[in-house]
Design an enzyme around this catalytic site. Structure first.
Site, mmCIF file in Angstrom:
data_model
loop_
_atom_site.group_PDB
_atom_site.id
_atom_site.type_symbol
_atom_site.label_atom_id
_atom_site.label_comp_id
_atom_site.label_asym_id
_atom_site.label_seq_id
_atom_site.Cartn_x
_atom_site.Cartn_y
_atom_site.Cartn_z
ATOM 1 N N SER A 13 0.835 -1.213 0.000
ATOM 2 C CA SER A 13 0.000 0.000 0.000
ATOM 3 C C SER A 13 0.869 1.261 0.000
ATOM 4 C CB SER A 13 -0.989 -0.001 1.179
ATOM 5 O OG SER A 13 -0.315 0.168 2.400
ATOM 6 N N ASN A 14 2.005 1.215 0.685
ATOM 7 C CA ASN A 14 2.907 2.385 0.653
ATOM 8 C C ASN A 14 3.537 2.556 -0.726
ATOM 9 O OD1 ASN A 14 3.193 3.841 3.320
ATOM 10 N ND2 ASN A 14 3.368 1.717 4.026
ATOM 11 N N LEU A 86 10.971 -5.486 5.058
ATOM 12 C CA LEU A 86 11.291 -6.048 6.372
ATOM 13 C C LEU A 86 12.721 -6.545 6.516
ATOM 14 C CD1 LEU A 86 7.937 -7.949 7.054
ATOM 15 C CD2 LEU A 86 8.725 -5.790 8.053
ATOM 16 N N ILE A 89 18.909 -3.563 5.255
ATOM 17 C CA ILE A 89 19.756 -3.215 4.108
ATOM 18 C C ILE A 89 21.223 -3.311 4.533
ATOM 19 C CG2 ILE A 89 20.372 -1.345 2.510
ATOM 20 C CD1 ILE A 89 17.651 -2.370 1.894
ATOM 21 N N HIS A 105 8.324 4.532 8.747
ATOM 22 C CA HIS A 105 8.239 3.805 10.025
ATOM 23 C C HIS A 105 7.008 4.292 10.786
ATOM 24 C CE1 HIS A 105 9.943 1.401 13.263
ATOM 25 N NE2 HIS A 105 9.463 2.326 14.074
HETATM 26 C C1 GRF Z 1 2.432 -1.136 7.825
HETATM 27 O O1 GRF Z 1 2.462 -1.963 8.946
HETATM 28 C C2 GRF Z 1 3.385 -0.039 8.008
HETATM 29 O O2 GRF Z 1 3.408 0.458 9.293
HETATM 30 C C3 GRF Z 1 4.674 -0.619 7.623
HETATM 31 O O3 GRF Z 1 4.348 -1.451 6.544
HETATM 32 C C4 GRF Z 1 3.002 -1.852 6.654
HETATM 33 C C5 GRF Z 1 2.258 -1.514 5.391
HETATM 34 O O4 GRF Z 1 2.708 -2.343 4.424
HETATM 35 N N1 GRF Z 1 5.629 0.396 7.364
HETATM 36 P P1 GRF Z 1 2.432 -2.087 2.900
HETATM 37 O O5 GRF Z 1 3.004 -0.769 2.511
HETATM 38 O O6 GRF Z 1 0.940 -2.123 2.689
HETATM 39 O O7 GRF Z 1 3.120 -3.269 2.253
#
Ligand code: GRF
Length: 193
Positions: A13-14, A86, A89, A105
């Site tokens: 999602s990020n 996760l 690096i 973070h």
């Molecule tokens: C969330 O737990 C966020 O806090 C952490 O990654 C998770 C979101 O993952 N940084 P994604 O971006 O949807 O893969």
């Protein structure tokens, strides 16, 4: 136009927030490669978003970090973004892209950062501390995990009835703002790139 590689481990999602921001603010950067360190829902998401190169690696391979560095060397991005990534690096990749790797973070760093502090562990630690606010931080990646310069932070209130899951879900939309904003801040500080 700056080239950006995005590393993921999860749903992406990020990563999607980065691609969407670039479409809404054309001419700044383009996500040219999405790389995962494991099977990840975000790979399909990246393909659906029409990211040019999408690669799945396996963090358990002996030469995993060498493969990652080879891909990054051939892509030669201006910045590397860890978006829910996760794995740690290694120093050789940090040195190769010194000051040009950023991470998102889910806390107000320097609070609740460091090795093992990811996902719900972060929110649990925050709730156990009794703080009435938390948030997220977009920061530059250095060899000290979660200790690099903070580029963007958003603050979010904590309610007495919060669970780690509720707090995670409240903070996530702010991560989706902080990450592209932090990236643009890095890219537009000319001395960085
Ligand atoms: C969330 O737990 C966020 O806090 C952490 O990654 C998770 C979101 O993952 N940084 P994604 O971006 O949807 O893969």
């Amino acid at each position: 136009m700056y080239k950006v590689a995005v590393l993921i481990s999860g749903s992406g999602s990020n990563m999607e927030s980065l691609v969407r921001y670039s479409a809404e603010h054309p001419g700044i950067y383009k996500v040219t490669h999405v790389i995962s360190d494991r099977e990840a829902g975000g790979l399909k998401r990246a393909e659906n978003l029409r990211v040019k190169n999408v690669t799945q690696l396996n963090r358990k391979d002996n030469n995993f970090n060498e493969k990652l560095l080879d891909i990054l060397n051939s892509e030669n991005p201006d910045a590397v973004v860890l978006a829910g990534y996760l794995s740690v690096i290694p120093p050789e990749i940090i040195k190769r892209f010194e000051g040009r790797i950023i991470n998102i973070h889910p806390s107000l760093l320097p609070l609740y950062g460091g090795m093992g502090m990811h996902g719900l562990n972060v929110h649990r630690a925050c709730l156990e501390s009794g703080n009435d606010e938390s948030g997220c931080s977009c920061h530059i990646v250095t060899e000290d995990v979660d200790k690099g310069e903070v580029l963007v932070q958003y603050r979010v209130g904590v309610e007495p009835s919060d669970t780690p899951e509720i707090l995670r879900d409240r903070i996530l939309p702010f991560e989706h703002r902080a990450l592209p904003e932090g990236l643009v801040k890095l890219l537009t500080k000319k001395e960085n790139i």
